[in-house]
Design a protein around this motif. Structure first.
Motif, PDB file in Angstrom:
ATOM      1  N   ASP A   9       2.567  21.810  42.925  1.00 34.98           N
ATOM      2  CA  ASP A   9       3.395  22.961  42.586  1.00 34.98           C
ATOM      3  C   ASP A   9       3.753  22.885  41.102  1.00 34.98           C
ATOM      4  O   ASP A   9       4.004  21.795  40.572  1.00 34.98           O
ATOM      5  CB  ASP A   9       4.672  22.972  43.433  1.00 34.98           C
ATOM      6  CG  ASP A   9       5.466  24.252  43.232  1.00 34.98           C
ATOM      7  OD1 ASP A   9       5.151  25.250  43.890  1.00 34.98           O
ATOM      8  OD2 ASP A   9       6.386  24.257  42.388  1.00 34.98           O
ATOM      9  N   PRO A  39      -3.507  25.284  42.821  1.00 30.71           N
ATOM     10  CA  PRO A  39      -2.146  25.650  43.220  1.00 30.71           C
ATOM     11  C   PRO A  39      -1.796  25.223  44.633  1.00 30.71           C
ATOM     12  O   PRO A  39      -2.553  25.459  45.574  1.00 30.71           O
ATOM     13  CB  PRO A  39      -2.164  27.181  43.101  1.00 30.71           C
ATOM     14  CG  PRO A  39      -3.591  27.568  43.372  1.00 30.71           C
ATOM     15  CD  PRO A  39      -4.419  26.458  42.786  1.00 30.71           C
ATOM     16  N   PRO A  41       1.620  26.114  46.054  1.00 28.48           N
ATOM     17  CA  PRO A  41       2.964  26.664  45.829  1.00 28.48           C
ATOM     18  C   PRO A  41       3.910  26.306  46.981  1.00 28.48           C
ATOM     19  O   PRO A  41       3.691  26.693  48.129  1.00 28.48           O
ATOM     20  CB  PRO A  41       2.734  28.184  45.774  1.00 28.48           C
ATOM     21  CG  PRO A  41       1.254  28.361  45.599  1.00 28.48           C
ATOM     22  CD  PRO A  41       0.621  27.176  46.251  1.00 28.48           C
ATOM     23  N   GLU A  43       6.678  27.486  47.600  1.00 29.82           N
ATOM     24  CA  GLU A  43       7.296  28.676  48.197  1.00 29.82           C
ATOM     25  C   GLU A  43       6.454  29.213  49.356  1.00 29.82           C
ATOM     26  O   GLU A  43       6.992  29.839  50.276  1.00 29.82           O
ATOM     27  CB  GLU A  43       7.509  29.760  47.150  1.00 29.82           C
ATOM     28  CG  GLU A  43       6.222  30.339  46.569  1.00 29.82           C
ATOM     29  CD  GLU A  43       6.489  31.198  45.349  1.00 29.82           C
ATOM     30  OE1 GLU A  43       6.463  32.430  45.486  1.00 29.82           O
ATOM     31  OE2 GLU A  43       6.735  30.620  44.262  1.00 29.82           O
ATOM     32  N   THR A  81       9.971  32.573  41.407  1.00 30.57           N
ATOM     33  CA  THR A  81       8.658  32.421  42.014  1.00 30.57           C
ATOM     34  C   THR A  81       7.731  31.682  41.068  1.00 30.57           C
ATOM     35  O   THR A  81       7.879  31.761  39.837  1.00 30.57           O
ATOM     36  CB  THR A  81       8.059  33.792  42.370  1.00 30.57           C
ATOM     37  OG1 THR A  81       6.721  33.611  42.876  1.00 30.57           O
ATOM     38  CG2 THR A  81       8.004  34.714  41.167  1.00 30.57           C
ATOM     39  N   SER A  82       6.769  30.983  41.651  1.00 29.84           N
ATOM     40  CA  SER A  82       5.761  30.290  40.854  1.00 29.84           C
ATOM     41  C   SER A  82       4.481  31.104  40.695  1.00 29.84           C
ATOM     42  O   SER A  82       3.600  30.721  39.928  1.00 29.84           O
ATOM     43  CB  SER A  82       5.415  28.945  41.507  1.00 29.84           C
ATOM     44  OG  SER A  82       4.859  29.158  42.798  1.00 29.84           O
ATOM     45  N   MET A  83       4.370  32.196  41.415  1.00 29.22           N
ATOM     46  CA  MET A  83       3.089  32.906  41.477  1.00 29.22           C
ATOM     47  C   MET A  83       2.593  33.412  40.123  1.00 29.22           C
ATOM     48  O   MET A  83       1.397  33.278  39.817  1.00 29.22           O
ATOM     49  CB  MET A  83       3.167  34.038  42.502  1.00 29.22           C
ATOM     50  CG  MET A  83       3.385  33.550  43.932  1.00 29.22           C
ATOM     51  SD  MET A  83       2.125  32.368  44.491  1.00 29.22           S
ATOM     52  CE  MET A  83       0.756  33.481  44.779  1.00 29.22           C
ATOM     53  N   PHE A  86       0.921  30.526  38.304  1.00 27.32           N
ATOM     54  CA  PHE A  86      -0.355  30.178  38.919  1.00 27.32           C
ATOM     55  C   PHE A  86      -1.417  31.244  38.622  1.00 27.32           C
ATOM     56  O   PHE A  86      -2.595  30.922  38.456  1.00 27.32           O
ATOM     57  CB  PHE A  86      -0.197  30.008  40.422  1.00 27.32           C
ATOM     58  CG  PHE A  86       0.409  28.695  40.838  1.00 27.32           C
ATOM     59  CD1 PHE A  86      -0.117  27.496  40.366  1.00 27.32           C
ATOM     60  CD2 PHE A  86       1.487  28.645  41.702  1.00 27.32           C
ATOM     61  CE1 PHE A  86       0.420  26.271  40.746  1.00 27.32           C
ATOM     62  CE2 PHE A  86       2.030  27.426  42.095  1.00 27.32           C
ATOM     63  CZ  PHE A  86       1.503  26.238  41.614  1.00 27.32           C
ATOM     64  N   TYR A 161      -4.786  28.424  48.041  1.00 30.24           N
ATOM     65  CA  TYR A 161      -3.735  27.948  48.956  1.00 30.24           C
ATOM     66  C   TYR A 161      -4.264  27.857  50.385  1.00 30.24           C
ATOM     67  O   TYR A 161      -4.004  26.869  51.085  1.00 30.24           O
ATOM     68  CB  TYR A 161      -2.518  28.865  48.900  1.00 30.24           C
ATOM     69  CG  TYR A 161      -1.528  28.518  49.980  1.00 30.24           C
ATOM     70  CD1 TYR A 161      -0.850  27.305  49.962  1.00 30.24           C
ATOM     71  CD2 TYR A 161      -1.320  29.380  51.050  1.00 30.24           C
ATOM     72  CE1 TYR A 161       0.032  26.956  50.974  1.00 30.24           C
ATOM     73  CE2 TYR A 161      -0.438  29.034  52.067  1.00 30.24           C
ATOM     74  CZ  TYR A 161       0.234  27.825  52.017  1.00 30.24           C
ATOM     75  OH  TYR A 161       1.086  27.482  53.030  1.00 30.24           O
TER      76      TYR A 161
END
Length: 228
Positions: A9, A39, A41, A43, A81-83, A86, A161
């Motif tokens: 992450d 990635p 993630p 989340e 958010t990490s999106m 990524f 993912y």
């Protein structure tokens, strides 16, 4: 060129330490290695947002081990958010391949943990990418941003993912070596949480270099015996 795959992450401070140490090990050893950052993630793994009460405590503890990687967190720099981060890394991979993705990934981590940049918004990530290009002139900033805007980079992240769910990932970071072995959080696994604080019992900062030499070295070609 040998490739080592790392699933993690982007907001994981343990991963920031591992990635930094592996890059340092590569430089120290002069190894011909690419770190393929993929990635994972949290989340999506956990089905909830980033737990900053945990991340901030972990980062404070790990700053004692890698002080140059960490700085003070501020409420304004805590992305929800990490999106997007990524996606930017995926865009770099689409445009320029694994090494570009690796370099962008590293600078995103450092900007977040050291400089307090909000890596969930375009302006923050653009600034990170421009700074990364100063250190790595091969990065094509506008081309990467164009791919981020116009290509299905979110689909790339989600496809990775889904692929990760079939792998033996213990947590972030998980390193898969070319010899078929895998390591979780190399050199920092001996820790436990006590009264809300991670207590690192033993740490092995040389583990990334040792593992790189043991598990990512190219196989030695054996010459055939001479015929008589």
């Amino acid at each position: 060129m040998t490739t080592v795959t790392v699933w993690s992450d982007i907001h994981c401070p343990w991963a920031a330490v591992a990635v930094h140490r592996m890059r340092e090990a590569r430089h120290a050893d002069g190894a011909s290695v690419l770190f393929d950052q993929r990635p994972w993630p949290l989340e999506l793994v956990n089905g909830q947002g980033i737990p900053y009460d945990i991340v901030s405590v972990e980062a404070a503890v790990l700053a004692n081990h890698e002080p140059d990687l960490f700085g003070a967190f501020s409420a304004d720099s805590r992305p929800s958010t990490s999106m997007p981060a990524f996606e930017l890394i995926a865009a770099a991979r689409r445009v320029q391949g694994t090494r570009a993705a690796e370099d962008v990934d590293y600078h995103v981590r450092r900007a977040f943990f050291r400089d307090g940049v909000d890596i969930s918004i375009r302006s923050g990530l653009r600034r990170v990418l421009e700074n990364a290009a100063e250190a790595h002139p091969h990065l094509a900033v506008e081309d990467i941003l164009g791919a981020w805007d116009n290509e299905p980079v979110r689909a790339d992240v989600l496809a990775d993912y889904r692929r990760s769910t079939e792998l033996p990932i213990q947590g972030s970071p998980q390193v898969f070596w070319p010899d078929g072995t895998t390591s979780h959080n190399p050199g920092m696994t001996d820790h436990e949480w006590v009264r809300g604080i991670p207590r690192i019992r033993t740490a092995d900062p040389e583990a990334p270099l040792r593992l790189l030499r043991e598990r990512a070295a190219p196989a030695t070609e054996v010459s055939p015996a001479p015929s008589h």
